[in-house]
Each structure stands twice: as structure tokens, then as C-alpha cells.
Design a protein around this motif. Structure first.
Motif, PDB file in Angstrom:
ATOM      1  N   GLY A 238      35.539  44.599  39.607  1.00  0.00           N
ATOM      2  CA  GLY A 238      34.942  43.535  38.801  1.00  0.00           C
ATOM      3  C   GLY A 238      36.014  42.654  38.182  1.00  0.00           C
ATOM      4  N   ALA A 239      35.703  41.362  38.156  1.00  0.00           N
ATOM      5  CA  ALA A 239      36.658  40.398  37.625  1.00  0.00           C
ATOM      6  C   ALA A 239      36.981  40.708  36.156  1.00  0.00           C
TER       7      ALA A 239
ATOM      8  N   TYR B 112      39.346  43.096  54.383  1.00  0.00           N
ATOM      9  CA  TYR B 112      40.510  42.215  54.562  1.00  0.00           C
ATOM     10  C   TYR B 112      40.910  42.120  56.016  1.00  0.00           C
TER      11      TYR B 112
ATOM     12  N   ARG C 257      39.812  37.449  53.542  1.00  0.00           N
ATOM     13  CA  ARG C 257      38.869  38.569  53.568  1.00  0.00           C
ATOM     14  C   ARG C 257      37.464  38.051  53.800  1.00  0.00           C
TER      15      ARG C 257
ATOM     16  N   MET D 106      34.755  31.073  42.122  1.00  0.00           N
ATOM     17  CA  MET D 106      34.966  31.305  43.554  1.00  0.00           C
ATOM     18  C   MET D 106      33.905  30.582  44.376  1.00  0.00           C
TER      19      MET D 106
ATOM     20  N   PHE E 241      31.490  31.569  46.176  1.00  0.00           N
ATOM     21  CA  PHE E 241      30.115  32.050  46.033  1.00  0.00           C
ATOM     22  C   PHE E 241      29.312  31.168  45.073  1.00  0.00           C
TER      23      PHE E 241
ATOM     24  N   THR F 126      42.581  43.058  46.320  1.00  0.00           N
ATOM     25  CA  THR F 126      41.408  42.868  45.454  1.00  0.00           C
ATOM     26  C   THR F 126      41.826  42.812  43.985  1.00  0.00           C
TER      27      THR F 126
ATOM     28  N   ASP G 229      42.210  37.862  39.552  1.00  0.00           N
ATOM     29  CA  ASP G 229      41.727  38.145  38.189  1.00  0.00           C
ATOM     30  C   ASP G 229      42.857  38.706  37.332  1.00  0.00           C
TER      31      ASP G 229
HETATM   32  P1  AMP Z   1      39.590  38.713  43.322  1.00  0.00           P
HETATM   33  O1  AMP Z   1      40.176  39.594  44.389  1.00  0.00           O
HETATM   34  O2  AMP Z   1      40.553  38.396  42.231  1.00  0.00           O
HETATM   35  O3  AMP Z   1      38.895  37.516  43.864  1.00  0.00           O
HETATM   36  O4  AMP Z   1      38.453  39.557  42.595  1.00  0.00           O
HETATM   37  C1  AMP Z   1      37.749  40.587  43.184  1.00  0.00           C
HETATM   38  C2  AMP Z   1      36.730  41.119  42.195  1.00  0.00           C
HETATM   39  O5  AMP Z   1      35.730  40.132  42.001  1.00  0.00           O
HETATM   40  C3  AMP Z   1      36.041  42.354  42.712  1.00  0.00           C
HETATM   41  O6  AMP Z   1      36.408  43.456  41.909  1.00  0.00           O
HETATM   42  C4  AMP Z   1      34.547  42.047  42.658  1.00  0.00           C
HETATM   43  O7  AMP Z   1      33.806  43.032  41.994  1.00  0.00           O
HETATM   44  C5  AMP Z   1      34.449  40.728  41.921  1.00  0.00           C
HETATM   45  N1  AMP Z   1      33.512  39.792  42.565  1.00  0.00           N
HETATM   46  C6  AMP Z   1      33.297  39.606  43.889  1.00  0.00           C
HETATM   47  N2  AMP Z   1      32.351  38.671  44.094  1.00  0.00           N
HETATM   48  C7  AMP Z   1      31.954  38.236  42.879  1.00  0.00           C
HETATM   49  C8  AMP Z   1      31.010  37.267  42.419  1.00  0.00           C
HETATM   50  N3  AMP Z   1      30.266  36.545  43.263  1.00  0.00           N
HETATM   51  N4  AMP Z   1      30.887  37.085  41.091  1.00  0.00           N
HETATM   52  C9  AMP Z   1      31.641  37.799  40.233  1.00  0.00           C
HETATM   53  N5  AMP Z   1      32.524  38.725  40.586  1.00  0.00           N
HETATM   54  C10 AMP Z   1      32.697  38.950  41.887  1.00  0.00           C
END
Ligand code: AMP
Length: 308
Positions: A28-29, A87, A94, A150, A152, A234, A238
Motif C-alpha cells: 500500500g502506498a 514485473y 510492470r 498513477m 489508474f 514495488t 511511494d
Molecule cells: P509504487 O510501486 O510506488 O507505484 O506503489 C505500489 C503500491 O501501490 C502497492 O503497494 C499497492 O498496494 C499500491 N497501489 C497499487 N494500485 C493502486 C491504486 N490504484 N490506488 C492506490 N494504491 C495502489
């Protein structure tokens, strides 16, 4: 001590890289941002939501890092946000395999009373309306608002995203997303267009190729540390954002000059994140390790040149 409010997902992730695969692990972010910011002497709080399936040991972990978790709502009958990604061999790109919003679908963030006057607000990657709602709850105008997002959210909530972007000071975004948001290939032109949308500062993250900071006509670049082993990228973005915001909350100085240091701190912390799967490396990081890595960054980029 500076106060930092973080809003972001506290999640379960399942990750596949060329080096291996995990079941549901902590992700999670918001989690990565919080762990990264905990390397600074700041009062930080995470605002998020999880389901009854979220293990207490993970909440305890966040508390043990002095992060205020009173803003993490637990919905007993709900399920925690779940993300799964795979990835490619280059580890720089990824595919998202699964995004299950679960409890996040009906998330109304509540900023803890003590944090409504925080100097720095870090809006982690989440629905832009949730990000806006956090800003609405601040009773004192924050010194600095940083936003990460992001593709999404660009795909499903572009107008809401543009509206919250108008209200922030710094955006952190990766290169592909900057291109998607602006329709520009050149990152310099993309940064200019993003400035026009609102933020005075634009940070473009380029994964293993470092990060760029733009402010009007000024530009600063920090490389990523070339690492012998990258297991799992991952959370690197964040972690970068958490280091950036944590450092600025600690120093209280939001000038462009100090933001350069914040970019270097963010890059240094992100370089640890990728060394192990998930949050593992960020859970056990000592002050001296961070200091040593900062010295490595300094040596990597410092040179004396005589103009002839
Ligand atoms: P990053 O690699 O920094 O982009 O972040 C990855 C983290 O973002 C992972 O631990 C996911 O749980 C979280 N994540 C993935 N998709 C989403 C999304 N749509 N909204 C919020 N958090 C997300």
C-alpha cells in the motif's frame, strides 16, 4: 517537531518479479510512505482504511515506527484493498494483474483532530476525491501539499484528478504517467504543462534512472543509486515520496534549494526499498545505513571541473 499527514492505501499486495513471487504481503502506498517518513524526526499520521482481514501485527508495526494510526479505519466485515502486479525482465515496467478496491470503495477519510493543522500533507496515490476531502479537513492551510498519483486514477477519474491538482504545491509522478497526463513525450514540456495545471513544483520519477525536479525554469536531477541487486521495485515511488515529504516536514524549509535535498533523501530511501520484497527492507533500516547511502549519493554525483 513537524507534523505530517499521509493519506494512502494500506493494503495487501501479491508480487511477481523475475526473482520470485509472494502471497499476500503488507503493501500500500500509505504504508510505504509512512515507513519511509518514519526515518525523520516528525509526527506523522496515516489516514486509510482496511478490512477485518488486516492483521494486527501490521498495525503494530506501523505504531512501532511512531506512526499515528488512529486515522486508519477498520471495517470488520470488509476486505482490505488488494493489488497484484508482475514485473517484466527489465524490472522497470510492470503489469497490474488485479486491483480489488474492497473497503476503499466507500472510503471517507477522517483526519485525526491533532493533525488538522499539520504543516505538510502527503496525498498518496488514491481516488482524487479522497485526496481532496483530506485537504478540505485541514483547519490551517498547510505549508506544503504533495500529491502522488498513477495511471489508474487518470483512466477513471481524470476530471477529479485535475481539480485536486489545482490545489497542491508539488506533484510526484512517474515519467509514463506525466506523458499520459499531458500528451507530451518530452518530460520538460510535460513538466511545463503540469505547472500550468497548478503545482509550482513537479517531480518526475524515472525508476532506475532517477528523478527530476522542476520549478518554473529551474531543473534539478538526482540519479537513482545503481544497485547490484534489485529484487522488487514495488513501493519505490511511494518510498521516494515519503522521504521527500518527511524530510521537508522535518526541516520546515520548502524552498527549491531544500527540495533538492528532499529529492536526494527520497532517492536514497527508495534505493533501500527495492533491495528486498515488499516492505521488508524498510522495516529494518538504521539511521547509519541511511547516512552511509547519502554519502554514496554524494560521491556518485560530485565532481570538480575546471572551465577551460
Ligand atoms: P509504487 O510501486 O510506488 O507505484 O506503489 C505500489 C503500491 O501501490 C502497492 O503497494 C499497492 O498496494 C499500491 N497501489 C497499487 N494500485 C493502486 C491504486 N490504484 N490506488 C492506490 N494504491 C495502489
Amino acid at each position: 517537531m513537524g507534523k505530517l499527514v499521509i493519506v494512502g492505501t494500506v493494503a495487501y499486495d501479491a508480487i511477481e518479479t523475475p526473482f520470485g513471487k509472494t502471497d499476500k504481503i503488507l503493501g500500500g502506498a500509505g504504508t510505504y510512505i509512512g515507513l519511509s517518513a518514519s526515518n525523520f524526526d516528525v509526527d506523522s499520521a496515516i489516514v486509510s482504511i482496511v478490512g477485518g482481514d488486516f492483521e494486527q501485527k501490521y498495525l503494530d508495526l506501523l505504531s512501532s515506527k511512531n506512526i499515528d494510526i488512529s486515522g486508519i479505519e477498520i471495517v470488520k466485515e470488509g476486505k482490505t484493498f488488494f493489488w497484484s502486479g508482475k514485473y517484466h525482465n527489465d524490472m522497470n515496467s510492470r503489469d497490474t494483474l488485479i486491483t480489488e478496491l474492497n473497503t476503499l470503495e466507500d472510503f471517507n477519510p477522517v483526519v485525526p483532530e491533532d493533525y488538522k493543522d499539520a504543516e505538510v500533507v502527503m496525498l498518496g496515490n488514491l481516488h482524487p476525491l479522497v485526496q481532496s476531502s483530506v485537504l478540505d479537513q485541514m483547519t490551517v492551510k498547510p505549508k506544503l501539499v504533495v500529491l502522488d498519483t498513477m495511471n489508474f486514477w487518470m483512466d477513471i477519474a481524470l476530471e477529479d484528478l485535475k481539480n485536486v491538482i489545482k490545489r497542491i504545491d508539488v506533484i510526484t509522478i512517474n515519467d509514463e504517467e506525466a506523458r499520459q497526463l499531458t500528451g507530451e513525450y518530452s518530460l520538460v514540456v510535460a513538466a511545463k504543462k503540469i505547472h500550468e495545471m497548478g503545482p509550482k513544483y513537479v517531480v518526475i520519477k524515472k525508476g532506475e534512472h532517477g528523478a527530476l525536479l522542476f520549478h518554473n525554469e529551474q531543473m534539478f536531477y538526482a540519479p537513482a543509486l545503481p544497485l547490484a541487486e534489485v529484487f522488487d521495485p514495488t513501493g519505490a515511488g511511494d518510498t521516494f515520496a515519503g522521504g521527500f515529504a518527511g524530510y521537508l516536514a522535518k526541516t520546515g524549509d520548502v524552498s527549491f534549494e531544500n527540495m533538492k535535498n528532499a529529492v536526494v533523501y527520497g532517492s536514497a530511501l527508495a534505493s533501500f526499498c527495492v533491495e528486498k520484497f515488499g516492505t521488508e527492507r524498510m522495516e529494518n533500516l538504521s539511521h547509519s545505513e541511511v547516512q552511509q547511502r547519502l554519502m554514496q549519493f554524494k560521491h556518485l554525483t560530485q565532481f570538480e571541473i575546471e572551465l577551460t
